[in-house]
Design a protein around this motif. Structure first.
Motif, mmCIF file in Angstrom:
data_model
loop_
_atom_site.group_PDB
_atom_site.id
_atom_site.type_symbol
_atom_site.label_atom_id
_atom_site.label_comp_id
_atom_site.label_asym_id
_atom_site.label_seq_id
_atom_site.Cartn_x
_atom_site.Cartn_y
_atom_site.Cartn_z
ATOM 1 N N PRO A 45 0.831 -1.215 0.000
ATOM 2 C CA PRO A 45 0.000 0.000 0.000
ATOM 3 C C PRO A 45 0.867 1.266 0.000
ATOM 4 C CG PRO A 45 -0.186 -1.191 2.096
ATOM 5 C CD PRO A 45 0.682 -2.003 1.201
ATOM 6 N N MET A 46 0.309 2.320 -0.572
ATOM 7 C CA MET A 46 1.039 3.587 -0.663
ATOM 8 C C MET A 46 0.921 4.353 0.654
ATOM 9 S SD MET A 46 -0.099 4.670 -4.521
ATOM 10 C CE MET A 46 0.608 6.264 -4.570
ATOM 11 N N THR A 47 1.997 4.997 1.001
ATOM 12 C CA THR A 47 1.986 5.856 2.185
ATOM 13 C C THR A 47 1.326 7.178 1.804
ATOM 14 O OG1 THR A 47 4.114 6.849 1.680
ATOM 15 C CG2 THR A 47 4.149 4.817 2.983
ATOM 16 N N PRO A 48 0.891 7.947 2.788
ATOM 17 C CA PRO A 48 0.287 9.245 2.467
ATOM 18 C C PRO A 48 1.240 10.153 1.679
ATOM 19 C CG PRO A 48 -0.198 8.653 4.730
ATOM 20 C CD PRO A 48 0.743 7.620 4.198
ATOM 21 N N PHE A 49 2.528 10.089 2.018
ATOM 22 C CA PHE A 49 3.508 10.904 1.287
ATOM 23 C C PHE A 49 3.551 10.490 -0.188
ATOM 24 C CE2 PHE A 49 7.843 11.432 -0.377
ATOM 25 C CZ PHE A 49 7.931 12.815 -0.326
ATOM 26 N N GLU A 50 3.570 9.195 -0.445
ATOM 27 C CA GLU A 50 3.617 8.699 -1.822
ATOM 28 C C GLU A 50 2.332 9.049 -2.567
ATOM 29 O OE1 GLU A 50 6.566 4.850 -1.388
ATOM 30 O OE2 GLU A 50 4.414 4.581 -1.024
ATOM 31 N N GLN A 51 1.216 8.998 -1.871
ATOM 32 C CA GLN A 51 -0.048 9.385 -2.492
ATOM 33 C C GLN A 51 -0.019 10.861 -2.870
ATOM 34 O OE1 GLN A 51 -2.997 8.292 0.388
ATOM 35 N NE2 GLN A 51 -3.079 6.141 -0.300
ATOM 36 N N HIS A 52 0.528 11.665 -1.970
ATOM 37 C CA HIS A 52 0.652 13.094 -2.246
ATOM 38 C C HIS A 52 1.572 13.329 -3.449
ATOM 39 C CE1 HIS A 52 0.851 17.371 -1.526
ATOM 40 N NE2 HIS A 52 2.180 17.301 -1.531
ATOM 41 N N GLN A 53 2.699 12.629 -3.476
ATOM 42 C CA GLN A 53 3.651 12.758 -4.589
ATOM 43 C C GLN A 53 2.993 12.348 -5.902
ATOM 44 O OE1 GLN A 53 6.059 14.819 -3.416
ATOM 45 N NE2 GLN A 53 7.448 13.648 -4.697
ATOM 46 N N LEU A 54 2.247 11.253 -5.859
ATOM 47 C CA LEU A 54 1.575 10.765 -7.059
ATOM 48 C C LEU A 54 0.551 11.787 -7.551
ATOM 49 C CD1 LEU A 54 1.239 8.469 -9.075
ATOM 50 C CD2 LEU A 54 -0.463 7.470 -7.549
ATOM 51 N N ALA A 55 -0.221 12.336 -6.652
ATOM 52 C CA ALA A 55 -1.212 13.347 -7.019
ATOM 53 C C ALA A 55 -0.520 14.574 -7.621
ATOM 54 C CB ALA A 55 -2.040 13.742 -5.802
ATOM 55 N N LYS A 56 0.583 14.962 -7.005
ATOM 56 C CA LYS A 56 1.349 16.107 -7.491
ATOM 57 C C LYS A 56 1.875 15.846 -8.910
ATOM 58 C CE LYS A 56 5.177 18.909 -5.769
ATOM 59 N NZ LYS A 56 6.170 19.033 -4.700
ATOM 60 N N LEU A 57 2.365 14.635 -9.143
ATOM 61 C CA LEU A 57 2.879 14.281 -10.462
ATOM 62 C C LEU A 57 1.762 14.257 -11.504
ATOM 63 C CD1 LEU A 57 5.448 11.480 -9.547
ATOM 64 C CD2 LEU A 57 5.954 13.771 -10.389
ATOM 65 N N GLU A 86 -0.904 16.115 -11.412
ATOM 66 C CA GLU A 86 -1.219 17.523 -11.666
ATOM 67 C C GLU A 86 -0.202 18.138 -12.620
ATOM 68 O OE1 GLU A 86 -1.551 19.665 -7.990
ATOM 69 O OE2 GLU A 86 -3.132 18.357 -7.240
ATOM 70 N N GLU A 87 1.069 17.862 -12.383
ATOM 71 C CA GLU A 87 2.110 18.389 -13.257
ATOM 72 C C GLU A 87 1.954 17.846 -14.667
ATOM 73 O OE1 GLU A 87 6.266 18.618 -12.112
ATOM 74 O OE2 GLU A 87 5.659 18.413 -10.021
ATOM 75 N N SER A 88 1.665 16.573 -14.770
ATOM 76 C CA SER A 88 1.471 15.950 -16.080
ATOM 77 C C SER A 88 0.328 16.629 -16.825
ATOM 78 C CB SER A 88 1.189 14.464 -15.911
ATOM 79 O OG SER A 88 0.883 13.868 -17.135
ATOM 80 N N THR A 89 -0.760 16.865 -16.128
ATOM 81 C CA THR A 89 -1.912 17.527 -16.739
ATOM 82 C C THR A 89 -1.552 18.948 -17.162
ATOM 83 O OG1 THR A 89 -3.379 16.230 -15.325
ATOM 84 C CG2 THR A 89 -4.321 18.174 -16.376
ATOM 85 N N ARG A 90 -0.820 19.651 -16.315
ATOM 86 C CA ARG A 90 -0.417 21.025 -16.631
ATOM 87 C C ARG A 90 0.473 21.053 -17.868
ATOM 88 N NH1 ARG A 90 3.837 24.517 -14.991
ATOM 89 N NH2 ARG A 90 4.727 22.841 -13.749
ATOM 90 N N TYR A 91 1.430 20.132 -17.951
ATOM 91 C CA TYR A 91 2.329 20.095 -19.102
ATOM 92 C C TYR A 91 1.589 19.712 -20.385
ATOM 93 C CZ TYR A 91 6.502 20.871 -16.321
ATOM 94 O OH TYR A 91 7.455 21.427 -15.509
ATOM 95 N N LYS A 92 0.608 18.839 -20.248
ATOM 96 C CA LYS A 92 -0.202 18.497 -21.424
ATOM 97 C C LYS A 92 -0.917 19.733 -21.944
ATOM 98 C CE LYS A 92 -1.013 13.620 -20.402
ATOM 99 N NZ LYS A 92 -1.997 12.619 -19.963
#
Length: 130
Positions: free
Chosen positions: A53-65, A67-73
């Motif tokens: 299972p993902m830790t809260p930090f990893e979940q936050h990092q994944l969500a952040k990534l 968002e960045e991916s969507t922004r770059y698209k």
């Protein structure tokens, strides 16, 4: 004279538009590389965490990534639209220049017209002399 001015304007517009196109394509390549890197990071996180299972930090990092991916698209899409717009402008200018050349009679139109006028003047002068 007007034709020369249009030719100079065409050349400067072409140079400027090629420069802008190169810059935009460089930006697109840079953004694509960053996007690919982000996708790789996301896939690494997803495959690594599929077993645990993902830790809260990893979940936050994944969500952040994500968002960045969507922004770059979005940025890539805007650049593509600008590129298309500039290419349309270039096409329109080329068409306009071509039409102007066609209506003026080409590059040597002024010289040819001057020769015709001189020829007519000589013919008329000869008629007057007779």
């Amino acid at each position: 004279k007007e034709y020369r001015n249009m030719e100079v304007n065409r050349k400067s517009f072409a140079e400027e538009s090629h420069l802008v196109l190169r810059q935009q394509q460089q930006k697109l390549q840079k953004l694509r590389k960053e996007n690919d890197g982000l996708k790789a990071d996301i896939s690494t996180l997803q495959t690594r965490n599929s077993h645990q299972p993902m830790t809260p930090f990893e979940q936050h990092q994944l969500a952040k990534l994500y968002e960045e991916s969507t922004r770059y698209k979005g940025i890539v899409e805007k650049e593509k639209e600008q590129l298309k717009s500039i290419q349309e402008q270039i096409s329109a200018k080329r068409k306009q220049i071509w039409e102007h050349r066609r209506t003026t009679g080409g590059v040597n139109a002024a010289a040819e017209n001057q020769k015709l006028v001189e020829k007519q003047v000589k013919i008329l002068e000869n008629r007057l002399d007779q």
